[in-house]
Design a protein around this motif. Structure first.
Motif, PDB file in Angstrom:
ATOM      1  N   ILE A 166       0.816  -1.221   0.000  1.00 13.61           N
ATOM      2  CA  ILE A 166       0.000   0.000   0.000  1.00 13.61           C
ATOM      3  C   ILE A 166       0.846   1.266   0.000  1.00 13.61           C
ATOM      4  N   SER A 167       2.144   1.125  -0.108  1.00 10.88           N
ATOM      5  CA  SER A 167       3.023   2.297  -0.093  1.00 10.88           C
ATOM      6  C   SER A 167       3.877   2.345  -1.357  1.00 10.88           C
ATOM      7  N   ASP A 168       3.925   3.514  -1.962  1.00 13.76           N
ATOM      8  CA  ASP A 168       4.808   3.705  -3.112  1.00 13.76           C
ATOM      9  C   ASP A 168       6.187   4.166  -2.677  1.00 13.76           C
ATOM     10  N   ASN A 169       6.318   4.501  -1.389  1.00 20.11           N
ATOM     11  CA  ASN A 169       7.602   4.951  -0.852  1.00 20.11           C
ATOM     12  C   ASN A 169       8.099   3.930   0.167  1.00 20.11           C
ATOM     13  N   ILE A 170       9.104   3.160  -0.229  1.00 20.86           N
ATOM     14  CA  ILE A 170       9.620   2.090   0.626  1.00 20.86           C
ATOM     15  C   ILE A 170      11.111   2.290   0.830  1.00 20.86           C
ATOM     16  N   LEU A 171      11.503   2.311   2.079  1.00 17.24           N
ATOM     17  CA  LEU A 171      12.920   2.461   2.427  1.00 17.24           C
ATOM     18  C   LEU A 171      13.382   1.192   3.121  1.00 17.24           C
ATOM     19  N   ALA A 172      14.423   0.579   2.597  1.00 16.30           N
ATOM     20  CA  ALA A 172      15.005  -0.599   3.228  1.00 16.30           C
ATOM     21  C   ALA A 172      16.271  -0.186   3.966  1.00 16.30           C
ATOM     22  N   LEU A 173      16.318  -0.510   5.246  1.00 14.17           N
ATOM     23  CA  LEU A 173      17.521  -0.280   6.043  1.00 14.17           C
ATOM     24  C   LEU A 173      18.256  -1.600   6.161  1.00 14.17           C
ATOM     25  N   THR A 174      19.541  -1.581   5.871  1.00 12.26           N
ATOM     26  CA  THR A 174      20.311  -2.817   5.927  1.00 12.26           C
ATOM     27  C   THR A 174      21.699  -2.539   6.481  1.00 12.26           C
ATOM     28  N   THR A 175      22.461  -3.592   6.654  1.00 13.69           N
ATOM     29  CA  THR A 175      23.870  -3.483   7.034  1.00 13.69           C
ATOM     30  C   THR A 175      24.681  -4.211   5.974  1.00 13.69           C
ATOM     31  N   THR A 176      25.967  -4.271   6.181  1.00 14.60           N
ATOM     32  CA  THR A 176      26.826  -4.981   5.220  1.00 14.60           C
ATOM     33  C   THR A 176      26.895  -6.473   5.517  1.00 14.60           C
ATOM     34  N   ASP A 177      26.182  -6.929   6.540  1.00 15.24           N
ATOM     35  CA  ASP A 177      26.148  -8.355   6.873  1.00 15.24           C
ATOM     36  C   ASP A 177      25.600  -9.140   5.682  1.00 15.24           C
ATOM     37  N   PRO A 178      26.241 -10.233   5.280  1.00 17.14           N
ATOM     38  CA  PRO A 178      25.799 -10.990   4.093  1.00 17.14           C
ATOM     39  C   PRO A 178      24.347 -11.455   4.170  1.00 17.14           C
ATOM     40  N   SER A 179      23.901 -11.896   5.354  1.00 17.01           N
ATOM     41  CA  SER A 179      22.517 -12.357   5.467  1.00 17.01           C
ATOM     42  C   SER A 179      21.537 -11.197   5.310  1.00 17.01           C
ATOM     43  N   ALA A 180      21.920 -10.021   5.795  1.00 13.11           N
ATOM     44  CA  ALA A 180      21.067  -8.841   5.637  1.00 13.11           C
ATOM     45  C   ALA A 180      20.958  -8.467   4.162  1.00 13.11           C
ATOM     46  N   LEU A 181      22.065  -8.547   3.439  1.00 11.55           N
ATOM     47  CA  LEU A 181      22.061  -8.212   2.016  1.00 11.55           C
ATOM     48  C   LEU A 181      21.262  -9.234   1.206  1.00 11.55           C
ATOM     49  N   THR A 182      21.328 -10.498   1.621  1.00 12.87           N
ATOM     50  CA  THR A 182      20.526 -11.532   0.970  1.00 12.87           C
ATOM     51  C   THR A 182      19.041 -11.228   1.108  1.00 12.87           C
ATOM     52  N   ASP A 183      18.644 -10.788   2.302  1.00  7.42           N
ATOM     53  CA  ASP A 183      17.249 -10.442   2.537  1.00  7.42           C
ATOM     54  C   ASP A 183      16.833  -9.211   1.735  1.00  7.42           C
ATOM     55  N   VAL A 184      17.735  -8.249   1.603  1.00 11.13           N
ATOM     56  CA  VAL A 184      17.432  -7.054   0.810  1.00 11.13           C
ATOM     57  C   VAL A 184      17.223  -7.435  -0.650  1.00 11.13           C
ATOM     58  N   TYR A 185      18.032  -8.348  -1.150  1.00  9.13           N
ATOM     59  CA  TYR A 185      17.864  -8.757  -2.546  1.00  9.13           C
ATOM     60  C   TYR A 185      16.528  -9.475  -2.744  1.00  9.13           C
ATOM     61  N   ALA A 186      16.122 -10.294  -1.756  1.00  7.61           N
ATOM     62  CA  ALA A 186      14.808 -10.948  -1.828  1.00  7.61           C
ATOM     63  C   ALA A 186      13.696  -9.894  -1.859  1.00  7.61           C
ATOM     64  N   LEU A 187      13.867  -8.833  -1.083  1.00  9.79           N
ATOM     65  CA  LEU A 187      12.921  -7.731  -1.086  1.00  9.79           C
ATOM     66  C   LEU A 187      12.888  -7.054  -2.452  1.00  9.79           C
ATOM     67  N   MET A 188      14.058  -6.822  -3.035  1.00  8.26           N
ATOM     68  CA  MET A 188      14.140  -6.218  -4.361  1.00  8.26           C
ATOM     69  C   MET A 188      13.378  -7.038  -5.392  1.00  8.26           C
ATOM     70  N   LYS A 189      13.568  -8.353  -5.366  1.00  6.38           N
ATOM     71  CA  LYS A 189      12.902  -9.231  -6.332  1.00  6.38           C
ATOM     72  C   LYS A 189      11.385  -9.127  -6.211  1.00  6.38           C
ATOM     73  N   MET A 190      10.905  -9.098  -4.970  1.00  2.00           N
ATOM     74  CA  MET A 190       9.471  -9.022  -4.762  1.00  2.00           C
ATOM     75  C   MET A 190       8.907  -7.681  -5.222  1.00  2.00           C
ATOM     76  N   LEU A 191       9.562  -6.593  -4.832  1.00  2.00           N
ATOM     77  CA  LEU A 191       9.045  -5.261  -5.145  1.00  2.00           C
ATOM     78  C   LEU A 191       9.144  -4.929  -6.627  1.00  2.00           C
ATOM     79  N   SER A 192      10.114  -5.512  -7.319  1.00  2.00           N
ATOM     80  CA  SER A 192      10.331  -5.187  -8.730  1.00  2.00           C
ATOM     81  C   SER A 192       9.141  -5.579  -9.608  1.00  2.00           C
ATOM     82  N   ARG A 193       8.256  -6.419  -9.078  1.00  2.02           N
ATOM     83  CA  ARG A 193       7.096  -6.852  -9.865  1.00  2.02           C
ATOM     84  C   ARG A 193       6.107  -5.722 -10.112  1.00  2.02           C
TER      85      ARG A 193
END
Length: 271
Positions: free
Chosen positions: A157-184
């Motif tokens: 329901i939001s067109d403005n989404i901010l993802a906060l992450t760290t350089t931790d590999p697992s955090a970046l993996t989760d961010v990429y999963a988020l990217m894949k979902m939102l890109s649709r």
């Protein structure tokens, strides 16, 4: 299962768009994927700095079952968003003023068993009702960790989404999963790095994520916008333990100045 939830979220956002109200309130959903990256502390301090610029801000603690925003604002709300969801109170009644000018909180409730409700469409409704009040310039939604159906609904329901992450590999993996979902069905994702010493580190990793998205042929029209970094500081952990906001206690600290730069970009990017 994941595709089913995503499909439900898409239907919800289409329904919301049809019934959306004209409001000055702009919605920013702040998420992370991985827990423990400092998202709630980040959200509370962003709210404070926006309010200090004269904007009226509402914060929705949407971390289902693990709410802690009231701790950061050092208040004890009498009511939570679940009193509204379960029909006991109106939206006006569950909005709690904080000690800070221009900031209101719609509190969550730790340990709440949300599974007792049959549908998550109530979450969509609470955002619509806050927008209909037309009292706030910005509504910040602090989601829970992960990509469960409740998080996905707030994202939908939001067109403005901010993802906060760290350089931790697992955090970046989760961010990429988020990217894949939102890109649709989204146009962009704003990305900020926490506990990252230099601006350039986040910038470099953001470019790598963009390259990975291109390599895996995600929607080419979907944009990743890097908006800044926040360094590690003992002031952050100290003030959180004392139930204070570091941006309020340390106005000229380099961390606060980094957050101010993030807000400068946010104000340009948020629709």
């Amino acid at each position: 299962m994941f595709n089913s939830i995503s499909s439900q979220a898409s239907k919800l956002v289409n329904l919301t768009k049809k019934n959306s109200v004209i409001s000055k309130s702009k919605i920013l959903t702040i998420t992370s994927g991985k827990g423990g990256v400092g998202k709630s502390t980040f959200t509370a301090n962003i709210a404070y700095l926006l309010a200090s610029r004269g904007f009226k801000v509402a914060v929705i603690d949407a971390d289902i079952g693990l709410a802690n925003m009231q701790v950061l604002f050092d208040i004890r709300p009498r009511l939570s968003l679940f009193d509204y969801i379960e029909g006991r109170n109106t939206i006006d009644e569950v909005i709690t003023k904080t000690p800070f000018n221009n900031i209101s909180l719609i509190a969550g409730k730790s340990g709440y068993q949300y599974s007792s409700l049959k549908t998550s469409m109530f979450l969509t409704r609470i955002v619509d009702d806050i927008k209909e009040l037309n009292n706030f310039d910005y509504v910040l939604i602090d989601t829970g960790a992960g990509l469960n159906e409740y998080v996905q609904e707030f994202l939908s329901i939001s067109d403005n989404i901010l993802a906060l992450t760290t350089t931790d590999p697992s955090a970046l993996t989760d961010v990429y999963a988020l990217m894949k979902m939102l890109s649709r069905d989204k146009e962009k994702l704003l990305l900020c790095f926490n506990h990252t010493k230099k601006y350039q580190i986040g910038e470099t990793i953001s470019k790598s994520l963009i390259n990975l998205a291109q390599k895996n042929r995600l929607n080419p029209n979907f944009m990743i916008k890097y908006i800044g970094n926040v360094s590690t500081s003992t002031n952050i952990s100290t003030t959180s333990r004392l139930r204070k906001l570091f941006a309020h206690e340390f106005i000229n600290d380099h961390i606060t100045l980094q957050l101010q730069k993030v807000i400068d970009i946010l104000l340009k990017e948020i629709k």
